[in-house]
Design an enzyme around this catalytic site. Structure first.
Site: not given
Length: 72
Positions: A8-10, A35
């Site tokens: 998931w981000c980042p 994501d």
């Protein structure tokens, strides 16, 4: 090719940044992500860093595939 599924981000962008360092100019990096935010983050990353987003695709099952070509 980087398999970034489940990250998931980042993390997807950070890992792409690291992988691009090891590529020669004109080399291509393919990212496979799950994501949904990568649809925004990866094109933005490519624009900001000057790399070329050569392809962007959404596949069945929530898979997002990007092809980034390294710039100078």
């Amino acid at each position: 090719m980087l398999d970034l599924r489940g990250l998931w981000c980042p993390q997807p962008v950070l890992r792409a940044k690291t992988a691009l360092r090891g590529l020669p100019v004109g080399g291509a990096l393919v990212l496979e992500c799950t994501d949904p935010l990568t649809e925004i983050d990866v094109p933005h990353f490519a624009r900001q860093t000057g790399h070329r987003l050569a392809a962007q695709e959404r596949r069945e099952g929530g898979l997002f595939v990007f092809r980034i070509v390294k710039a100078a």
